[in-house]
Design a protein around this motif. Structure first.
Motif, mmCIF file in Angstrom:
data_model
loop_
_atom_site.group_PDB
_atom_site.id
_atom_site.type_symbol
_atom_site.label_atom_id
_atom_site.label_comp_id
_atom_site.label_asym_id
_atom_site.label_seq_id
_atom_site.Cartn_x
_atom_site.Cartn_y
_atom_site.Cartn_z
ATOM 1 N N LEU A 163 33.962 -24.443 -40.389
ATOM 2 C CA LEU A 163 34.164 -24.512 -41.836
ATOM 3 C C LEU A 163 33.411 -25.673 -42.481
ATOM 4 C CD1 LEU A 163 37.683 -23.489 -41.120
ATOM 5 C CD2 LEU A 163 36.477 -22.395 -43.005
ATOM 6 N N SER A 164 32.379 -26.172 -41.824
ATOM 7 C CA SER A 164 31.611 -27.286 -42.376
ATOM 8 C C SER A 164 30.959 -26.982 -43.729
ATOM 9 C CB SER A 164 30.565 -27.781 -41.378
ATOM 10 O OG SER A 164 29.625 -26.782 -41.066
ATOM 11 N N PRO A 165 30.607 -25.722 -44.059
ATOM 12 C CA PRO A 165 30.048 -25.480 -45.399
ATOM 13 C C PRO A 165 30.989 -25.877 -46.547
ATOM 14 C CG PRO A 165 29.516 -23.653 -43.975
ATOM 15 C CD PRO A 165 30.496 -24.518 -43.224
ATOM 16 N N VAL A 166 32.295 -25.939 -46.273
ATOM 17 C CA VAL A 166 33.261 -26.360 -47.292
ATOM 18 C C VAL A 166 33.959 -27.660 -46.866
ATOM 19 C CG1 VAL A 166 33.634 -24.078 -48.306
ATOM 20 C CG2 VAL A 166 35.026 -24.802 -46.344
ATOM 21 N N GLU A 167 33.237 -28.445 -46.037
ATOM 22 C CA GLU A 167 33.733 -29.740 -45.571
ATOM 23 C C GLU A 167 35.023 -29.624 -44.765
ATOM 24 O OE1 GLU A 167 33.729 -32.559 -48.813
ATOM 25 O OE2 GLU A 167 31.826 -31.766 -49.554
ATOM 26 N N GLY A 168 35.131 -28.557 -43.990
ATOM 27 C CA GLY A 168 36.301 -28.333 -43.164
ATOM 28 C C GLY A 168 36.003 -28.525 -41.687
ATOM 29 N N PRO A 169 37.002 -28.285 -40.844
ATOM 30 C CA PRO A 169 36.870 -28.480 -39.400
ATOM 31 C C PRO A 169 36.257 -27.266 -38.701
ATOM 32 C CG PRO A 169 39.065 -27.727 -39.899
ATOM 33 C CD PRO A 169 38.364 -27.891 -41.228
ATOM 34 N N VAL A 170 36.083 -27.401 -37.409
ATOM 35 C CA VAL A 170 35.759 -26.258 -36.555
ATOM 36 C C VAL A 170 37.073 -25.810 -35.932
ATOM 37 C CG1 VAL A 170 34.521 -25.468 -34.515
ATOM 38 C CG2 VAL A 170 33.422 -27.080 -36.080
ATOM 39 N N LEU A 171 37.434 -24.553 -36.130
ATOM 40 C CA LEU A 171 38.677 -24.000 -35.600
ATOM 41 C C LEU A 171 38.392 -23.229 -34.315
ATOM 42 C CD1 LEU A 171 40.135 -22.547 -38.928
ATOM 43 C CD2 LEU A 171 40.508 -24.825 -37.964
ATOM 44 N N GLY A 172 39.297 -23.320 -33.369
ATOM 45 C CA GLY A 172 39.159 -22.551 -32.154
ATOM 46 C C GLY A 172 38.923 -23.441 -30.957
ATOM 47 N N PRO A 173 38.580 -22.832 -29.860
ATOM 48 C CA PRO A 173 38.093 -21.471 -29.692
ATOM 49 C C PRO A 173 39.211 -20.429 -29.658
ATOM 50 C CG PRO A 173 38.058 -22.574 -27.580
ATOM 51 C CD PRO A 173 38.517 -23.582 -28.603
ATOM 52 N N PHE A 174 38.833 -19.205 -30.003
ATOM 53 C CA PHE A 174 39.739 -18.056 -30.013
ATOM 54 C C PHE A 174 39.202 -17.010 -29.050
ATOM 55 C CE2 PHE A 174 39.947 -20.070 -34.169
ATOM 56 C CZ PHE A 174 41.306 -20.234 -34.341
ATOM 57 N N PRO A 175 40.081 -16.233 -28.425
ATOM 58 C CA PRO A 175 39.614 -15.225 -27.475
ATOM 59 C C PRO A 175 38.899 -14.041 -28.127
ATOM 60 C CG PRO A 175 41.996 -15.110 -27.689
ATOM 61 C CD PRO A 175 41.537 -16.315 -28.465
ATOM 62 N N THR A 176 39.164 -13.800 -29.424
ATOM 63 C CA THR A 176 38.529 -12.671 -30.113
ATOM 64 C C THR A 176 37.979 -13.107 -31.464
ATOM 65 O OG1 THR A 176 40.544 -11.961 -31.251
ATOM 66 C CG2 THR A 176 40.142 -11.016 -29.057
ATOM 67 N N ARG A 177 36.986 -12.371 -31.910
ATOM 68 C CA ARG A 177 36.402 -12.640 -33.233
ATOM 69 C C ARG A 177 37.443 -12.438 -34.331
ATOM 70 N NH1 ARG A 177 33.610 -9.616 -37.225
ATOM 71 N NH2 ARG A 177 32.080 -10.912 -38.324
ATOM 72 N N ARG A 178 38.259 -11.408 -34.202
ATOM 73 C CA ARG A 178 39.291 -11.109 -35.207
ATOM 74 C C ARG A 178 40.213 -12.302 -35.401
ATOM 75 N NH1 ARG A 178 40.002 -9.673 -39.565
ATOM 76 N NH2 ARG A 178 38.377 -8.223 -39.064
ATOM 77 N N LEU A 179 40.629 -12.965 -34.308
ATOM 78 C CA LEU A 179 41.508 -14.135 -34.433
ATOM 79 C C LEU A 179 40.789 -15.292 -35.126
ATOM 80 C CD1 LEU A 179 43.384 -14.095 -31.008
ATOM 81 C CD2 LEU A 179 44.308 -13.537 -33.274
ATOM 82 N N ALA A 180 39.507 -15.463 -34.841
ATOM 83 C CA ALA A 180 38.731 -16.510 -35.515
ATOM 84 C C ALA A 180 38.619 -16.214 -37.007
ATOM 85 C CB ALA A 180 37.353 -16.645 -34.880
ATOM 86 N N LEU A 181 38.390 -14.949 -37.366
ATOM 87 C CA LEU A 181 38.309 -14.576 -38.789
ATOM 88 C C LEU A 181 39.648 -14.786 -39.492
ATOM 89 C CD1 LEU A 181 36.193 -11.328 -38.476
ATOM 90 C CD2 LEU A 181 35.457 -13.491 -39.492
ATOM 91 N N GLU A 182 40.736 -14.443 -38.828
ATOM 92 C CA GLU A 182 42.058 -14.641 -39.427
ATOM 93 C C GLU A 182 42.332 -16.129 -39.650
ATOM 94 O OE1 GLU A 182 44.753 -12.597 -36.809
ATOM 95 O OE2 GLU A 182 44.081 -10.624 -37.503
ATOM 96 N N ALA A 183 41.956 -16.971 -38.688
ATOM 97 C CA ALA A 183 42.144 -18.416 -38.840
ATOM 98 C C ALA A 183 41.266 -18.957 -39.964
ATOM 99 C CB ALA A 183 41.825 -19.130 -37.528
ATOM 100 N N GLU A 184 40.048 -18.460 -40.055
ATOM 101 C CA GLU A 184 39.126 -18.859 -41.128
ATOM 102 C C GLU A 184 39.740 -18.547 -42.500
ATOM 103 O OE1 GLU A 184 34.851 -17.280 -42.850
ATOM 104 O OE2 GLU A 184 36.241 -15.924 -41.851
ATOM 105 N N ILE A 185 40.208 -17.334 -42.676
ATOM 106 C CA ILE A 185 40.777 -16.912 -43.960
ATOM 107 C C ILE A 185 42.022 -17.720 -44.289
ATOM 108 C CG2 ILE A 185 41.891 -14.977 -45.152
ATOM 109 C CD1 ILE A 185 39.861 -13.157 -43.596
#
Length: 82
Positions: A47-69
């Protein structure tokens, strides 16, 4: 889809195709994160484009997208200093 309307009339949201945003006026879409796989095949949401952290790692892309949102909704969408 949550829309936030600022006192000066700007509309902010996490982009979704649920509604045609052009109906609200000129649209300026900016990247909020980068959801990418890592070398181990897991997924992170940077989330660096909005001055945020890096979340994860997650086992699936869907979980990463849900955390991002979720992060964007809680920390960026209603931020008053943006």
């Amino acid at each position: 889809m949550q829309l936030v309307i600022t006192p000066d009339g700007l509309v902010r949201c996490v982009y979704d195709e649920a509604i045609d945003l052009s109906q609200l006026g000129a649209v300026d879409i900016r990247r909020g994160s980068h959801v990418e796989p890592n070398a181990a095949g897991q997924w992170t949401a940077d989330l660096s484009p909005v001055e945020g952290p890096v979340l994860g790692p997650f086992p699936t892309r869907r979980l990463a997208l849900e955390a991002e949102i979720a992060w964007l909704g809680e920390h960026w969408l209603t931020a008053t200093n943006r």
